[in-house]
Each structure stands twice: as C-alpha cells, then as structure tokens.
Scaffold this motif. Structure first.
Motif, PDB file in Angstrom:
ATOM      1  N   ALA A   1       0.618  -1.396  -0.120  1.00 18.93           N
ATOM      2  CA  ALA A   1       0.245   0.067  -0.027  1.00 18.93           C
ATOM      3  C   ALA A   1       0.658   1.256  -0.076  1.00 18.93           C
ATOM      4  O   ALA A   1       0.773   1.843   0.963  1.00 18.93           O
ATOM      5  N   PRO A   2       1.745   1.620  -1.194  1.00 18.73           N
ATOM      6  CA  PRO A   2       2.558   2.593  -1.675  1.00 18.73           C
ATOM      7  C   PRO A   2       2.478   3.783  -0.889  1.00 18.73           C
ATOM      8  O   PRO A   2       1.018   4.225  -0.990  1.00 18.73           O
ATOM      9  N   ALA A   3       2.744   5.285  -0.218  1.00 21.19           N
ATOM     10  CA  ALA A   3       2.078   6.002   0.860  1.00 21.19           C
ATOM     11  C   ALA A   3       1.772   7.047  -0.581  1.00 21.19           C
ATOM     12  O   ALA A   3       2.565   7.336  -1.636  1.00 21.19           O
ATOM     13  N   GLY A   4       0.743   7.887  -0.303  1.00 15.27           N
ATOM     14  CA  GLY A   4       1.076   8.715  -1.354  1.00 15.27           C
ATOM     15  C   GLY A   4      -0.328   7.603  -3.108  1.00 15.27           C
ATOM     16  O   GLY A   4      -0.611   8.944  -4.407  1.00 15.27           O
ATOM     17  N   TRP A   5      -0.591   6.425  -3.036  1.00 15.74           N
ATOM     18  CA  TRP A   5      -0.859   5.913  -4.372  1.00 15.74           C
ATOM     19  C   TRP A   5      -1.710   5.343  -3.635  1.00 15.74           C
ATOM     20  O   TRP A   5      -2.094   5.209  -3.478  1.00 15.74           O
ATOM     21  N   THR A   6      -3.306   5.865  -4.546  1.00 17.00           N
ATOM     22  CA  THR A   6      -4.660   4.740  -5.319  1.00 17.00           C
ATOM     23  C   THR A   6      -4.602   3.886  -5.375  1.00 17.00           C
ATOM     24  O   THR A   6      -3.885   3.113  -6.627  1.00 17.00           O
ATOM     25  N   GLN A   7      -4.619   2.017  -4.891  1.00 24.05           N
ATOM     26  CA  GLN A   7      -4.942   0.571  -5.257  1.00 24.05           C
ATOM     27  C   GLN A   7      -6.474   0.893  -6.658  1.00 24.05           C
ATOM     28  O   GLN A   7      -6.966   1.483  -5.853  1.00 24.05           O
ATOM     29  N   VAL A   8      -6.045   0.878  -7.662  1.00 17.48           N
ATOM     30  CA  VAL A   8      -6.951   0.773  -8.081  1.00 17.48           C
ATOM     31  C   VAL A   8      -6.700  -1.035  -8.889  1.00 17.48           C
ATOM     32  O   VAL A   8      -8.639  -1.901  -9.466  1.00 17.48           O
ATOM     33  N   PHE A   9      -6.724  -1.979  -8.506  1.00 15.54           N
ATOM     34  CA  PHE A   9      -5.975  -3.428  -8.837  1.00 15.54           C
ATOM     35  C   PHE A   9      -4.654  -3.989  -8.064  1.00 15.54           C
ATOM     36  O   PHE A   9      -4.488  -3.304  -8.036  1.00 15.54           O
ATOM     37  N   ALA A  10      -5.464  -5.490  -7.536  1.00 17.44           N
ATOM     38  CA  ALA A  10      -4.610  -6.356  -6.445  1.00 17.44           C
ATOM     39  C   ALA A  10      -5.274  -7.227  -6.958  1.00 17.44           C
ATOM     40  O   ALA A  10      -6.807  -7.529  -6.347  1.00 17.44           O
ATOM     41  N   ASP A  11      -4.849  -8.244  -6.970  1.00 17.32           N
ATOM     42  CA  ASP A  11      -4.503  -9.600  -6.424  1.00 17.32           C
ATOM     43  C   ASP A  11      -3.932 -10.353  -6.159  1.00 17.32           C
ATOM     44  O   ASP A  11      -2.714 -10.750  -6.839  1.00 17.32           O
ATOM     45  N   ASP A  12      -4.126 -10.991  -4.865  1.00 15.63           N
ATOM     46  CA  ASP A  12      -2.787 -11.488  -3.768  1.00 15.63           C
ATOM     47  C   ASP A  12      -3.340 -13.244  -4.438  1.00 15.63           C
ATOM     48  O   ASP A  12      -2.488 -13.893  -3.543  1.00 15.63           O
ATOM     49  N   PHE A  13      -3.805 -13.859  -5.222  1.00 16.08           N
ATOM     50  CA  PHE A  13      -4.018 -14.890  -5.171  1.00 16.08           C
ATOM     51  C   PHE A  13      -4.378 -15.763  -3.990  1.00 16.08           C
ATOM     52  O   PHE A  13      -3.689 -16.731  -3.737  1.00 16.08           O
ATOM     53  N   ASN A  14      -4.906 -15.433  -2.960  1.00 16.53           N
ATOM     54  CA  ASN A  14      -5.298 -16.209  -2.403  1.00 16.53           C
ATOM     55  C   ASN A  14      -6.633 -17.248  -2.381  1.00 16.53           C
ATOM     56  O   ASN A  14      -6.960 -16.835  -3.546  1.00 16.53           O
ATOM     57  N   GLY A  15      -6.747 -18.380  -1.700  1.00 18.36           N
ATOM     58  CA  GLY A  15      -7.680 -19.763  -2.511  1.00 18.36           C
ATOM     59  C   GLY A  15      -7.078 -20.831  -2.266  1.00 18.36           C
ATOM     60  O   GLY A  15      -6.081 -20.783  -2.068  1.00 18.36           O
ATOM     61  N   PRO A  16      -8.327 -21.839  -2.370  1.00 17.85           N
ATOM     62  CA  PRO A  16      -7.462 -23.178  -2.099  1.00 17.85           C
ATOM     63  C   PRO A  16      -6.986 -23.571  -2.949  1.00 17.85           C
ATOM     64  O   PRO A  16      -6.943 -22.867  -4.075  1.00 17.85           O
ATOM     65  N   ALA A  17      -6.098 -24.893  -2.884  1.00 14.27           N
ATOM     66  CA  ALA A  17      -4.715 -25.141  -3.930  1.00 14.27           C
ATOM     67  C   ALA A  17      -5.525 -25.866  -4.920  1.00 14.27           C
ATOM     68  O   ALA A  17      -6.066 -26.973  -4.486  1.00 14.27           O
ATOM     69  N   GLY A  18      -4.814 -25.763  -6.239  1.00 14.98           N
ATOM     70  CA  GLY A  18      -5.589 -26.976  -6.860  1.00 14.98           C
ATOM     71  C   GLY A  18      -6.915 -26.277  -7.917  1.00 14.98           C
ATOM     72  O   GLY A  18      -7.327 -26.498  -8.360  1.00 14.98           O
ATOM     73  N   THR A  19      -7.241 -24.863  -7.439  1.00 11.02           N
ATOM     74  CA  THR A  19      -7.740 -24.086  -7.948  1.00 11.02           C
ATOM     75  C   THR A  19      -7.993 -23.182  -8.864  1.00 11.02           C
ATOM     76  O   THR A  19      -6.557 -22.532  -8.691  1.00 11.02           O
ATOM     77  N   GLY A  20      -8.702 -22.608  -9.810  1.00  8.65           N
ATOM     78  CA  GLY A  20      -8.360 -21.864 -10.862  1.00  8.65           C
ATOM     79  C   GLY A  20      -8.168 -20.485 -10.090  1.00  8.65           C
ATOM     80  O   GLY A  20      -8.644 -19.896  -9.053  1.00  8.65           O
ATOM     81  N   VAL A  21      -7.925 -19.042 -11.308  1.00  5.34           N
ATOM     82  CA  VAL A  21      -7.648 -18.309 -11.500  1.00  5.34           C
ATOM     83  C   VAL A  21      -9.313 -17.326 -10.662  1.00  5.34           C
ATOM     84  O   VAL A  21     -10.508 -17.897 -11.026  1.00  5.34           O
ATOM     85  N   ASN A  22      -9.276 -16.404 -10.657  1.00  3.96           N
ATOM     86  CA  ASN A  22     -11.055 -15.179  -9.714  1.00  3.96           C
ATOM     87  C   ASN A  22     -11.291 -14.899 -11.469  1.00  3.96           C
ATOM     88  O   ASN A  22     -10.983 -13.991 -11.862  1.00  3.96           O
ATOM     89  N   THR A  23     -11.928 -15.314 -11.682  1.00  5.93           N
ATOM     90  CA  THR A  23     -12.292 -14.852 -13.423  1.00  5.93           C
ATOM     91  C   THR A  23     -13.358 -13.701 -13.743  1.00  5.93           C
ATOM     92  O   THR A  23     -13.401 -12.712 -14.653  1.00  5.93           O
ATOM     93  N   ALA A  24     -13.015 -12.804 -11.724  1.00  5.96           N
ATOM     94  CA  ALA A  24     -13.730 -11.516 -11.688  1.00  5.96           C
ATOM     95  C   ALA A  24     -12.477 -10.727 -11.742  1.00  5.96           C
ATOM     96  O   ALA A  24     -12.789 -10.105 -12.455  1.00  5.96           O
ATOM     97  N   ASN A  25     -12.004 -11.031 -11.762  1.00  2.51           N
ATOM     98  CA  ASN A  25     -10.405 -10.397 -12.171  1.00  2.51           C
ATOM     99  C   ASN A  25      -9.411 -10.358 -13.447  1.00  2.51           C
ATOM    100  O   ASN A  25      -9.100  -9.707 -14.253  1.00  2.51           O
ATOM    101  N   TRP A  26     -10.026 -11.976 -14.146  1.00  2.00           N
ATOM    102  CA  TRP A  26      -8.628 -12.696 -15.149  1.00  2.00           C
ATOM    103  C   TRP A  26      -9.740 -13.964 -15.820  1.00  2.00           C
ATOM    104  O   TRP A  26     -10.624 -13.870 -15.311  1.00  2.00           O
ATOM    105  N   ARG A  27      -9.107 -13.603 -18.033  1.00  2.21           N
ATOM    106  CA  ARG A  27      -9.933 -14.405 -18.532  1.00  2.21           C
ATOM    107  C   ARG A  27      -8.774 -15.003 -19.243  1.00  2.21           C
ATOM    108  O   ARG A  27      -7.885 -15.153 -18.926  1.00  2.21           O
TER     109      ARG A  27
END
Length: 478
Positions: free
Chosen positions: A38-64
């Motif tokens: 969370a860098p000072a002075g910047w506004t985050q507009v997108f982030a994915d930390d890839f948390n989730g169960p092992a062996g599952t796919g990516v979050n398709t709300a973020n990625w195709r």
C-alpha cells in the motif's frame, strides 16, 4: 506475446560475463506470500494476491483465460512463433494454496507443450491526466537453468486495449513488457513496443528495451518485484521500469514522433501473465524446447497490483467483472482514453488522423505524403479526437484527406459525430477508389453548424465488410 522478434544484436552483447556471474549471489527474497503493498500517496485500483484453495483456478472476476495457439482470427502462435497450446486447465494455471498463482508449462508423452496465459478483464489501465500509473508483480521465475530451461519464456506485460478484437494492429497500439525472461538466464528484459513493424521509430520488432540482472540471488531462485510507472505528470511523458524498486530503464515521448506516442498511449491497457515455450525471443538465445527441456517448472506469482496518483486520480470505473464473452473476430473494441482537456484541439487547424484519443479497427501505416495515416478503415471502425474547439463562430464545413484502393463497387461513408458514437452524424461524404491506397485527395462536405468544444468521432460506414478508405488528416471550416 504479440509478434515481437527478438533483440539479438543488442541483447546478446549486453549479457556480459559480469552480469552472468551475478547469478551466484546469495540473499534471495525467499518469503513466498507477501502482502500486496500500500504505497503512500497512491490509490490502489486493482489487486490480486492469489489467495484460495490449492488446485483451484484464478478469480474470473479479475482474469480471463486465453486458450489455444492464437487469438481467433489473429496471427498463429500469438505472432511470436511460440509452440505451446494455452489452456485453462488447473494443470497449467492454478493457485498453490499458499497465496501464489502458478503458471506451469507441461510436455506430454508425445512431446507437445501446454501452458497458461491469463489477461485482466479490466482494460482501462492508464494514468489519469497529469498523474501516474504504477503496475507491479512479485514473482519467482521458473526455477530452471541451463539446458533444462531451453525454450522457457515467462512474461508479465501489457497490451493496448485497441488490440482486443482486432489482433492485427500491433505494434501501433502499444505494448509494455514489464518483465520478460528466456532460457533461465538471470536477467529481466523490459521493453516498449510502438509504431510500425519492421523498423519504425521504435525499432521493431525489437522495441525500445532495457535489461537488468536480478541480485541478490537470481530471478529463478527467489521472489523479486517487477514494476512499471507510466508518468503523465512530467514533460515529456515517460514509462519507467523497475526491478526490486530500482529503476533501470525508461522510454520518453520525445524518443518518437507525437503521433506514434499518442497511438501507443492514448487509451487503456490490459495486463497479461503467461509462460510461452519457444518462439522468436528464445530463438535469439539458443532455440526452443527440446528433449532436454524440463517439464512442469512454474512461474510463481505472489501478487499483482495497480495504483495511480495525481490529478483526477480517483478509482477509474472498472469494466464489468463477470466472466467475459470473447469478442467475435472482426468486431473491434476499444476503451476511450482519460479525461478530455477542453479546447486542446483547434477545429480549424489540420488534425492528423494518427493523433486519435481512441479507436477501433484501424492501423497506422507509413503515408506517402509524410508521417502516418490511419488505414484499413471499414464498416464499424471509428476514431475519437477529444476536446475539439470550434469556437463561437459556427463551423459548417468538414474536409478530409483520403485515399482508397478499394475494388470496384466497394465504397462507404466517412461520418462526423459529436460526443458519442451513437449520435446522429452532423455530416458525411462518400468515398470509393481514388486510384490507390496512397493516392490522396481532399474531399469536402457540409456539416450542421457547430460551436463550442466537443469530442469528435469519425465513423466509417459501409454496406459491405471490405476496407474502403485510408485517412491522412482532416479539418473544419466556416
């Protein structure tokens, strides 16, 4: 990666013995699951930390997922000569359960390779007017070196949104390679692609590139951060590249003509993570995968983040995040660019066609009258020119410099619309074959009276799908 060949002369020379020795340094960043900064002075507009169960796919709300060996209707092998087939299988793209994404190339018993390529659904990443955009990923590159790494080509990069649905307007729409690596070499390459290919102001297919060795440790043996800042708060504008927070390369607007920079930057971008196997870049360093290449060594991604700062630096309106429907081939899309600057274009001066603020379906090409023209214009294509100031004395004429090599019976309309592509045209003219695609003539048309400042859309309409016109410039008159 789009059609990019690869930097043989400059890059081989630059990988000095001293740089290669840095691969043995200790102190690698080994922690696998770090928080998105969370860098000072910047506004985050997108982030994915890839948390989730092992062996599952990516979050398709973020990625195709991008699958196959090309975009539908686009160049084979994604234009680079890579040999893998991209899939959405969790064998190629999955979470590891420890906060990381893994993109894993795999060779089957027949010797065929599969791998993974994911792209953000969001396609509006660009700095606000007068501000900055920061894009960063923390990654460990595939931990394989030497002969076992032959053909590996991991990358974290961005493509200009007008590429989606067109697939043939590279490199004019721009490409920003934040990190590329080949053959398990302890080195990252960062490059901006733009202009025309081959050659042009950006030396395509090589682009304008820089490189840096990972240290301490190597790119393959631990996590490092790979970043880019696109700065519209300075003049000239700049795109800067960082490894572990240290700048090592930049590209400035004054390294090319105004039209080339505008075509590459006056629109949104989308992000891409992938591991290709083989292709033109690995070929420059010994070739593609063979029987000695190790299978199953992943690119491991801890997080991806995007931030912005500066005037108008609030969170941009995101594109829909439901699972996307692929864009049909031949139906280009594009994202209009940031905040218009009122009155930044004089309606009565010559407006170069290549200086658009948004477009769909067009390409830039060398013009016989100098500079570049907007080419391959066909039914449904358009170009946007923001903030055209008509003043208080009404404009009543439109004049455009056009050329056409269309076949007999092929023609169409060049239309002028204000503030929206769905607005009724305020004027138009018809054009058919002028004697060749570089045989230019000026065509006048009457328009409804216009005053004030407007965004001008030029739309191209025809009853058939073939290209019917090229456009060099246009202007308005009283």
């Amino acid at each position: 990666m789009t059609a990019r060949a690869r930097r043989v002369r400059t890059l081989v020379a630059a990988l000095s013995t001293a740089a290669l020795l840095a691969a043995g340094l200790a102190g690698v960043m080994n922690e696998a699951n770090a928080a998105v900064p969370a860098p000072a002075g910047w506004t985050q507009v997108f982030a994915d930390d890839f948390n989730g169960p092992a062996g599952t796919g990516v979050n398709t709300a973020n990625w195709r997922y991008t699958t196959g060996t090309s975009y539908p209707g686009g160049p084979a092998g994604f234009g680079t000569g890579e040999v893998e087939t991209m899939t959405s299988s969790t064998g190629n793209v999955s979470l590891d359960g420890a906060g990381n994404l893994r993109i894993t190339p795999v060779r089957d018993a027949a010797g065929h390779w599969t791998s993974g390529r994911i792209e953000t659904n969001r396609e509006d990443f660009q700095p606000p007017a007068g501000g900055k955009l920061r894009v960063e990923a923390r990654m460990q590159l595939p931990n394989v070196t030497g002969a076992a790494a032959k053909g590996y080509w991991p990358a974290f990069w961005m493509l200009g949104t007008p590429y989606r649905g067109n697939w043939w307007n590279w490199p004019g729409v721009g490409e920003i390679d934040i990190m590329e690596n080949v053959q398990g070499i302890n080195n990252e390459w960062a490059t901006m692609h733009c202009g025309t290919s081959p050659g042009g102001p950006c030396n395509e297919k090589s682009g304008i590139g820089g490189q840096k060795v990972c240290s301490p440790g190597t790119c393959q043996s631990g996590f490092h951060t790979y970043g880019m800042e696109w700065d519209r708060s300075t003049s000239p504008e700049q795109v800067r590249f960082y490894l572990d927070g240290v700048q090592f390369h930049s590209v400035s607007a004054n390294q090319m003509d105004t039209g080339t920079w505008a075509a590459a930057t006056n629109h949104g971008y989308f992000l891409i993570l992938n591991v290709a196997m083989g292709g033109e870049f690995p070929a420059a360093f010994g070739g593609g995968p063979d029987a000695g290449t190790a299978s199953g060594v992943p690119l491991t991604v801890d997080y991806v983040g995007v931030w912005q700062t500066g005037p108008g630096g609030g969170t941009p309106t995101p594109t829909p995040t439901s699972t996307p429907t692929p864009t049909p081939t031949g139906t280009p899309t594009a994202t209009p660019t940031g905040t218009p600057v009122p009155g930044n274009r004089d309606a009565y001066a010559t407006i170069q066609a290549e200086s658009y603020d948004g477009q769909a379906g067009t390409v830039l090409e060398a013009c016989s009258e100098g500079g570049q023209d907007l080419g391959t214009l066909a039914n449904g294509d358009w170009a946007l020119y923001k903030g055209v100031n008509f003043g208080s004395s009404a404009a009543r004429q439109f004049n455009a410099r056009v050329a056409s090599g269309a076949a007999g019976g092929v023609s169409g309309l060049v239309e002028v619309r204000l503030d929206s592509r769905s607005s009724a045209p305020i004027g138009s003219f018809a054009v058919a074959n002028t004697g060749g695609w570089q045989s230019w003539r000026s065509v006048p048309a009457n328009i409804s009276a216009v005053t004030g400042t407007h965004d001008v859309y030029l739309t191209f309409t025809s009853g058939q799908p073939a290209d019917f016109v090229n456009l060099n410039w246009f202007t308005f008159g009283h």
